[in-house]
Each structure stands twice: as C-alpha cells, then as structure tokens.
Design a protein around this motif. Sequence first.
Motif, PDB file in Angstrom:
ATOM      1  N   ILE B  74       0.900  -1.174  -0.005  1.00 46.03           N
ATOM      2  CA  ILE B  74      -0.009  -0.021  -0.171  1.00 46.03           C
ATOM      3  C   ILE B  74       0.884   1.248  -0.078  1.00 46.03           C
ATOM      4  N   ASP B  75       1.986   1.357   0.767  1.00 43.13           N
ATOM      5  CA  ASP B  75       3.110   2.214   0.890  1.00 43.13           C
ATOM      6  C   ASP B  75       3.384   2.651  -0.637  1.00 43.13           C
ATOM      7  N   ARG B  76       3.882   1.642  -1.383  1.00 36.65           N
ATOM      8  CA  ARG B  76       4.042   1.919  -2.857  1.00 36.65           C
ATOM      9  C   ARG B  76       3.108   2.226  -3.510  1.00 36.65           C
ATOM     10  N   LEU B  77       1.733   1.828  -3.663  1.00 36.35           N
ATOM     11  CA  LEU B  77       0.693   2.305  -4.338  1.00 36.35           C
ATOM     12  C   LEU B  77       0.327   3.729  -4.127  1.00 36.35           C
ATOM     13  N   VAL B  78       0.384   4.092  -2.844  1.00 34.42           N
ATOM     14  CA  VAL B  78       0.330   5.370  -2.476  1.00 34.42           C
ATOM     15  C   VAL B  78       1.274   6.444  -2.967  1.00 34.42           C
ATOM     16  N   ALA B  79       2.541   5.778  -2.867  1.00 40.41           N
ATOM     17  CA  ALA B  79       3.756   6.792  -3.314  1.00 40.41           C
ATOM     18  C   ALA B  79       3.599   7.063  -4.852  1.00 40.41           C
ATOM     19  N   ALA B  80       2.941   5.843  -5.705  1.00 42.81           N
ATOM     20  CA  ALA B  80       2.714   5.900  -7.077  1.00 42.81           C
ATOM     21  C   ALA B  80       1.374   6.901  -7.527  1.00 42.81           C
ATOM     22  N   GLY B  81       0.662   7.229  -6.250  1.00 38.63           N
ATOM     23  CA  GLY B  81      -0.533   7.894  -6.566  1.00 38.63           C
ATOM     24  C   GLY B  81      -1.761   7.231  -7.005  1.00 38.63           C
ATOM     25  N   CYS B  82      -1.695   5.831  -6.892  1.00 39.68           N
ATOM     26  CA  CYS B  82      -2.776   5.048  -7.351  1.00 39.68           C
ATOM     27  C   CYS B  82      -3.956   4.599  -6.311  1.00 39.68           C
ATOM     28  N   VAL B  83      -3.498   4.791  -5.053  1.00 40.00           N
ATOM     29  CA  VAL B  83      -4.550   4.569  -3.913  1.00 40.00           C
ATOM     30  C   VAL B  83      -4.194   5.499  -2.879  1.00 40.00           C
ATOM     31  N   ARG B  84      -5.038   5.658  -1.758  1.00 43.91           N
ATOM     32  CA  ARG B  84      -5.277   6.396  -1.014  1.00 43.91           C
ATOM     33  C   ARG B  84      -5.731   5.817   0.324  1.00 43.91           C
ATOM     34  N   ARG B  85      -5.213   6.215   1.742  1.00 49.05           N
ATOM     35  CA  ARG B  85      -5.612   5.554   2.852  1.00 49.05           C
ATOM     36  C   ARG B  85      -6.668   6.403   3.291  1.00 49.05           C
ATOM     37  N   VAL B  86      -7.897   5.894   4.078  1.00 47.21           N
ATOM     38  CA  VAL B  86      -8.993   6.675   4.486  1.00 47.21           C
ATOM     39  C   VAL B  86      -9.223   6.102   5.742  1.00 47.21           C
ATOM     40  N   PRO B  87      -9.153   6.694   6.808  1.00 42.85           N
ATOM     41  CA  PRO B  87      -9.592   5.928   8.052  1.00 42.85           C
ATOM     42  C   PRO B  87     -10.939   5.775   8.387  1.00 42.85           C
ATOM     43  N   ASP B  88     -11.256   4.561   8.737  1.00 41.26           N
ATOM     44  CA  ASP B  88     -12.547   4.003   9.075  1.00 41.26           C
ATOM     45  C   ASP B  88     -13.128   4.646  10.145  1.00 41.26           C
ATOM     46  N   PRO B  89     -14.366   5.233   9.865  1.00 44.93           N
ATOM     47  CA  PRO B  89     -15.024   6.202  11.157  1.00 44.93           C
ATOM     48  C   PRO B  89     -15.496   5.377  12.177  1.00 44.93           C
TER      49      PRO B  89
END
Lengths: 152, 152
Positions: B74-89
Amino acid sequence: MADDRESLLGELTRVAVPGWAIRVVQLNSVVAARLGVTDTDVQCLHVLDLYGPATPGALAKRVNLTTGAATRMIDRLVAAGCVRRVPDPGDRRRVLVEPTKEGVERASAAYAGLVARTREDLADFSDDELRTLLRFMTAAERSTAAEVQELQ
Amino acid sequence: MADDRESLLGELTRVAVPGWAIRVVQLNSVVAARLGVTDTDVQCLHVLDLYGPATPGALAKRVNLTTGAATRMIDRLVAAGCVRRVPDPGDRRRVLVEPTKEGVERASAAYAGLVARTREDLADFSDDELRTLLRFMTAAERSTAAEVQELQ
DNA sequence: ACAAATTACTGCGTGATGCAGCGAACTGAG
DNA sequence: CTCAGTTCGCTGCATCACGCAGTAATTTGT
C-alpha cells in the motif's frame, strides 16, 4: 438492458479483466507454491509447455528476465526436478532446457482440478458453441499477445 | 478430426492454459512497469477495482500476502499515486484503501489498448454468440476461483 | 588465423516478502 | 465500569529473487 449489445460487451470485457485476470494470477501462485517454485518459474514451465525446449536466453526473453536471472530460475527448476539441462549438440555454448517427465506429470496434476471443472462447464455447450468459444479464445490470446508486444 | 468434440475440448483448454494464462501474466507485468509498481501491486488494484475499497488485512488475504507485506504494498501504491488511505470512521484501528481518481484513470489508460482490440475481436460475433461467450467466461471465472480456493 | 559477437554463468547491490513483535483500539465477561 | 483477550495495522530483521556488470567458453566472420 442486460440484453443490449453494448452492455453485453462491457460485461464481457469486465469478466475478463479484472475478473479472470485475478484468478489466473492467483492460480499461478498456488500452483507455484505446490510445485515448490516461484511464480516466474511456473510461467517458464508454461512457456516450455507451449513452445517446447528452449535455451536459457530464449526463456529469459519470453518471461522478461535477464540471462542472469534465467540461470537461477533454471537452477531452481532443476532443483525442484521440473526441468533438465541438455547440451546443444550443434553449438557447445548453448544449453537446451526441457521439462522432465516428472515435471510434466506434477504440473498436469496441479491443473487436473481446473481441467475437470472446465470440462464440466463445457458440457453445457453444443459443438457449435464450442467452436464459437475457441474462435474467441484464439483471437483474445492473439490480441493480448499483440498488446503485450506493443506496450513493452 | 479437428471437428471432433473431444479434440475441440482439448484445444480449448490448451488455448486457455498455458496459452492465454501466459499472456495475462505478461500483460500484468508490462502494465505494472508502466504504472511504476510491482506485479503484486497491479493485482491489488484489480482487487480494488472488482470489490471496491478494502482494509489492508482483507487485501493481504486476496493477494496472498502477510499484513506486513500488504503495508509496504500500500505504501508503494500510495507513493505511485494510485490509492489512498482513508480512516474507517467506525473502527479507529482500521484503514480503508481506495483507488484514487488518478489511479483509476492511469490503470484504464494502460488497458485501453487491449479493450480496443477485444472490442474489434468481438465485432465478429453475433449477439447470441456474445451471450454464449459471457456464459462461459462467467462459469470459467467461478471455476477458477473455486479451484484456487481448494488448492491453497 | 584472429578479432568480434554470442551464450551461459557468477559477484554484488537493491528491493519485495515472511516472520515475529509492537502499540492502539475494539469486544465481552464480570 | 473494568480489564483481560482479541483484532488491526505497522516496524526490524533475515531471506531470496532480480538487474547490472563482468568473465570464460564457443562460434562466426573477415
């Protein structure tokens, strides 16, 4: 609307990617684990299955590896008992890699379950429908190969 | 003999594996290289595409990784701008991973060529034939998934 | 006969993954 | 309400696959 041609096309391409693509990769992984080799090694076995014995250099090209990486890949497959190195009688620099009898047996055993399921699925189709499926699968294989060629 | 049902079945399964399977894996690789991520990461993107946002733990299961490896993926995908981490409410331990708009666009761009080719291929088929293809593809997808489930 | 190209193989560094362990947050029994 | 047990995501460490660069053996071309 589900019978509209455009939505049929959309559904069809979507079942293929990402639907089927995910499964194929997953299957490759579990088969690789079962054979005690890496995913790349299974890809190599498929290439050997499809095109017959090949040199390490040719295999490297087909699985997108350097010759150095191919050497270790073949080392792993030899250690796993799946392939064998055979000297090329016509060129003493070359080595031919060919699957062993045991390797072929273990690979086909790993895919036996899927083949059985697919046979069951295909039992519901007439001969004409089977020919339709084969026509599409062949075209799709060729198109995917062409796309790979173009992208890399 | 080529019109014999048994040889039709054999040819069909053979075009699928190893024929098409090789191409799908190859395509995954070149797409991954194009997006600047690994093959596993592309698999993850496909899972997100198919099933929608998911937690790292759920993604780890689907792509056969440990949670630790999923974190870095996920770190890689975030760095590549493909995904985003969203906190679960609803659960502050959890994080939801969802594709970014840019990620979806770049992924679909990478597959645009194949989609176009496939559309061309499908132009040769009647509506009835398309329904036959969809029926088989759906069954095959389900069978492959079941086989993966059983093997691992 | 000899230089250039080809082939497979070997150190070395990089990076992805599994394993084990961590803190934070949720759950449930009392 | 309290607190032990569980779940979740994340972080060192070791392992291993891979790319890069260089080597020896062999073939090819002049």
